[in-house]
Design a protein around this motif. Structure first.
Motif, PDB file in Angstrom:
ATOM      1  N   GLN A 142      27.363  15.549 -45.909  1.00  0.00           N
ATOM      2  CA  GLN A 142      25.640  15.196 -45.762  1.00  0.00           C
ATOM      3  C   GLN A 142      25.353  16.120 -47.326  1.00  0.00           C
ATOM      4  O   GLN A 142      24.664  15.915 -48.201  1.00  0.00           O
ATOM      5  CB  GLN A 142      24.789  15.768 -44.712  1.00  0.00           C
ATOM      6  CG  GLN A 142      24.452  14.822 -44.275  1.00  0.00           C
ATOM      7  CD  GLN A 142      23.803  15.071 -42.786  1.00  0.00           C
ATOM      8  OE1 GLN A 142      23.780  16.355 -42.041  1.00  0.00           O
ATOM      9  NE2 GLN A 142      23.150  14.651 -42.303  1.00  0.00           N
ATOM     10  N   ALA A 143      25.705  17.355 -47.956  1.00  0.00           N
ATOM     11  CA  ALA A 143      25.154  18.129 -48.569  1.00  0.00           C
ATOM     12  C   ALA A 143      25.521  17.690 -50.082  1.00  0.00           C
ATOM     13  O   ALA A 143      24.301  17.702 -50.825  1.00  0.00           O
ATOM     14  CB  ALA A 143      25.598  19.894 -48.589  1.00  0.00           C
TER      15      ALA A 143
ATOM     16  N   ASN B  43      19.903  26.522 -44.851  1.00  0.00           N
ATOM     17  CA  ASN B  43      20.133  24.718 -45.213  1.00  0.00           C
ATOM     18  C   ASN B  43      19.961  25.457 -47.172  1.00  0.00           C
ATOM     19  O   ASN B  43      19.988  24.942 -48.175  1.00  0.00           O
ATOM     20  CB  ASN B  43      18.676  24.460 -45.381  1.00  0.00           C
ATOM     21  CG  ASN B  43      18.428  23.402 -44.531  1.00  0.00           C
ATOM     22  OD1 ASN B  43      19.463  22.737 -43.830  1.00  0.00           O
ATOM     23  ND2 ASN B  43      17.470  23.448 -43.420  1.00  0.00           N
TER      24      ASN B  43
ATOM     25  N   THR C 211      28.244  18.225 -41.978  1.00  0.00           N
ATOM     26  CA  THR C 211      26.945  18.810 -42.676  1.00  0.00           C
ATOM     27  C   THR C 211      27.863  18.830 -43.892  1.00  0.00           C
ATOM     28  O   THR C 211      26.895  19.248 -44.960  1.00  0.00           O
ATOM     29  CB  THR C 211      27.166  20.544 -42.067  1.00  0.00           C
ATOM     30  OG1 THR C 211      26.984  20.200 -40.360  1.00  0.00           O
ATOM     31  CG2 THR C 211      26.040  21.133 -42.527  1.00  0.00           C
TER      32      THR C 211
ATOM     33  N   LEU D  96      23.499  24.830 -48.702  1.00  0.00           N
ATOM     34  CA  LEU D  96      23.548  23.633 -48.455  1.00  0.00           C
ATOM     35  C   LEU D  96      22.757  22.672 -49.659  1.00  0.00           C
ATOM     36  O   LEU D  96      23.302  22.028 -50.632  1.00  0.00           O
ATOM     37  CB  LEU D  96      23.090  23.049 -47.279  1.00  0.00           C
ATOM     38  CG  LEU D  96      24.338  23.162 -46.241  1.00  0.00           C
ATOM     39  CD1 LEU D  96      23.466  22.986 -45.190  1.00  0.00           C
ATOM     40  CD2 LEU D  96      24.997  22.292 -46.330  1.00  0.00           C
ATOM     41  N   ASN D  97      21.697  23.705 -49.915  1.00  0.00           N
ATOM     42  CA  ASN D  97      20.520  22.696 -50.791  1.00  0.00           C
ATOM     43  C   ASN D  97      21.637  22.703 -52.342  1.00  0.00           C
ATOM     44  O   ASN D  97      22.143  22.294 -53.297  1.00  0.00           O
ATOM     45  CB  ASN D  97      19.803  23.440 -51.291  1.00  0.00           C
ATOM     46  CG  ASN D  97      19.069  22.845 -50.610  1.00  0.00           C
ATOM     47  OD1 ASN D  97      18.767  22.014 -49.457  1.00  0.00           O
ATOM     48  ND2 ASN D  97      17.531  23.177 -49.462  1.00  0.00           N
TER      49      ASN D  97
ATOM     50  N   GLY E  91      24.534  21.005 -53.383  1.00  0.00           N
ATOM     51  CA  GLY E  91      23.751  19.198 -53.700  1.00  0.00           C
ATOM     52  C   GLY E  91      23.595  20.042 -55.125  1.00  0.00           C
ATOM     53  O   GLY E  91      24.075  19.032 -55.578  1.00  0.00           O
TER      54      GLY E  91
END
Length: 99
Positions: free
Chosen positions: A73-74, A3, A70, A6-7, A10
């Motif tokens: 979505q990020a 995660n 995935t 992915l953060n 973002g």
């Protein structure tokens, strides 16, 4: 651990330090703007070959990450198979998080 990277993707997207779309990514690779290219594991064969060949020729690092859902979505977009990171700081952090 997963995660975290992915953060970071973002955050890079919100900061305007990402490039999306095959043509834009290829252009950024050729102009030496891309510091890292992230490919979804389920990218099509032709797209994967085109982007990896460009990355190898222009010496831009690339990583195969999670699936397209995935990655999409990020950044809050749909059906994105590749993301170019345009900032060296974000690129280094994502590389270290992905190991």
């Amino acid at each position: 651990m997963k995660n975290n990277y992915l953060n970071m993707i973002g955050l890079a997207y919100k900061a305007g330090k990402c490039s999306l779309g095959e043509d834009a990514i290829v252009r950024d690779i050729q102009q030496k703007k891309a510091k890292l290219v992230l490919l979804a594991s389920d990218t099509g064969v032709q797209t994967k070959k085109k982007l990896t060949d460009k990355c190898k020729f222009y010496k831009v690092p690339f990583l195969v990450a999670d699936d397209r859902e995935t990655l999409s979505q990020a950044i809050g977009k749909s059906q994105r198979v590749a993301i170019a990171i345009l900032d060296a700081g974000f690129a280094d952090k994502i590389k270290s998080l992905l190991g």
